[in-house]
Design an enzyme around this catalytic site. Structure first.
Site, PDB file in Angstrom:
ATOM      1  N   ARG A  53      42.234 -15.586  -7.749  1.00 11.78           N
ATOM      2  CA  ARG A  53      43.028 -14.489  -7.033  1.00 11.78           C
ATOM      3  C   ARG A  53      43.709 -14.867  -5.978  1.00 11.78           C
ATOM      4  NH1 ARG A  53      40.888 -12.845  -2.362  1.00 11.78           N
ATOM      5  NH2 ARG A  53      38.701 -12.699  -1.983  1.00 11.78           N
ATOM      6  N   ASN A  91      44.836 -14.286  -1.819  1.00 10.77           N
ATOM      7  CA  ASN A  91      43.945 -14.163  -0.831  1.00 10.77           C
ATOM      8  C   ASN A  91      44.661 -13.872   0.502  1.00 10.77           C
ATOM      9  OD1 ASN A  91      41.279 -14.379   0.093  1.00 10.77           O
ATOM     10  ND2 ASN A  91      41.843 -15.897   1.438  1.00 10.77           N
ATOM     11  N   ASP A 114      39.644 -18.375   9.392  1.00 10.67           N
ATOM     12  CA  ASP A 114      39.936 -17.303   8.564  1.00 10.67           C
ATOM     13  C   ASP A 114      41.526 -16.967   8.999  1.00 10.67           C
ATOM     14  OD1 ASP A 114      40.252 -15.292   6.596  1.00 10.67           O
ATOM     15  OD2 ASP A 114      38.289 -14.696   6.793  1.00 10.67           O
TER      16      ASP A 114
END
Length: 293
Positions: free
Chosen positions: A103, A105, A201
């Site tokens: 998928r 992100n 992140d």
């Protein structure tokens, strides 16, 4: 900028399972962010108003368009145009993901109006099936990087000549030279994150060209010099801070999303604010988000 004055404030304890993708929309004076696996888009107005929209599938990111006609968005299975008014409307532009479990992100727009969007194998994060795509203003989509585990970021230096990009599984942030045509130079390891620091992140750059990174699993958000030197640390009251964006009228508010992904009941009880939206007031402002187109 010292750690002692970087105190996080919980703005919205909404409990997003995977809060991500904060975006300050200056024209609306509104912060948008997603609950990726909750299939939801949320917005917090400068005056405190709250809004939510339910999506038909995962929503991974939302980005502004230069023409102001709706938004660009990444859903689980493709890149779309999206309108919120007068009602929610979605138009698919590209469906580049062919492998089961993979998928989209995370994504960001660069100074040339191009979208850089990563993917990952959510079913098996140890498999390097992630790619980084570049969507040019003419609508053409290009695969620019492969062999990533968990694509996170990117963000760009103020002059646009450097892209910072994470492989979160490996705890690595790479730096790439960016050419005006969108081609990338050879990657260099900008920072390797160690035990206790968490995984890099979502990230952004401030007006001094310093890089702010949410460190998933590390209960912290950190500011680094362009050379990778640690300058400041925000101690977060949650374990999984996930992404950051500057906003507010002076861009001195750092917004931070968080998550409670893979928590059991006991861990959730120990981390009750997980999934909340936070803010921190900083001395050095950020810069407005670039727009696609």
């Amino acid at each position: 900028m010292t750690a002692s004055n970087l105190t996080p404030n919980c703005l919205w304890p909404l409990g997003a399972e995977l809060g991500e993708g904060p975006l300050w929309h200056a024209a609306e004076q509104r912060l948008y962010f997603v609950d990726l696996v909750g299939n939801a888009l949320h917005a917090l107005d400068a005056d405190g108003g709250r809004h939510s929209w339910q999506l038909p599938t995962y929503m991974c990111w939302l980005l502004p368009r230069k023409d102001g006609d709706g938004f660009m968005a990444g859903l689980r299975d493709g890149i779309v145009r999206l309108w919120l008014a007068p009602e929610l409307r979605i138009e698919y532009l590209h469906r580049p993901l062919e492998q089961e479990g993979v998928r989209l992100n995370d994504a960001k727009v660069d100074a040339h109006g191009r979208i850089w969007a990563g993917s990952m194998n959510a079913g098996n994060v140890h498999s390097p099936d992630g790619k980084l795509y570049r969507l040019d203003p003419d609508g053409s989509l290009h695969t620019v990087l492969t062999q990533y585990h968990i694509c996170n970021g990117p963000t760009f230096s103020l002059d646009g000549s450097t892209m910072y990009h994470n492989d979160s599984l490996l705890g690595r942030t790479y730096a790439y030279a960016v050419q005006t045509d969108g081609s990338l130079g050879t990657p260099r390891l900008w920072r390797q994150f160690g035990e206790g620091e968490g995984s890099p992140d979502g990230m952004t750059v401030d007006s001094e060209d310093c890089v702010w990174i949410a460190q998933w699993g590390g209960s912290r958000v950190c500011r680094y010099s362009p050379q990778g030197e640690l300058l400041a640390t925000i101690a977060m009251p949650v374990e999984q801070p996930s992404s950051v964006a500057f906003g507010g009228p002076d861009y001195k508010t750092l917004y931070i999303t968080s998550a409670w992904q893979d928590y059991d009941a006991d861990k959730h009880a120990r981390d009750p604010l997980a999934g909340a939206l936070f803010s921190v007031q900083v001395d050095v402002p950020g810069v407005p988000a670039h727009q696609f187109g």
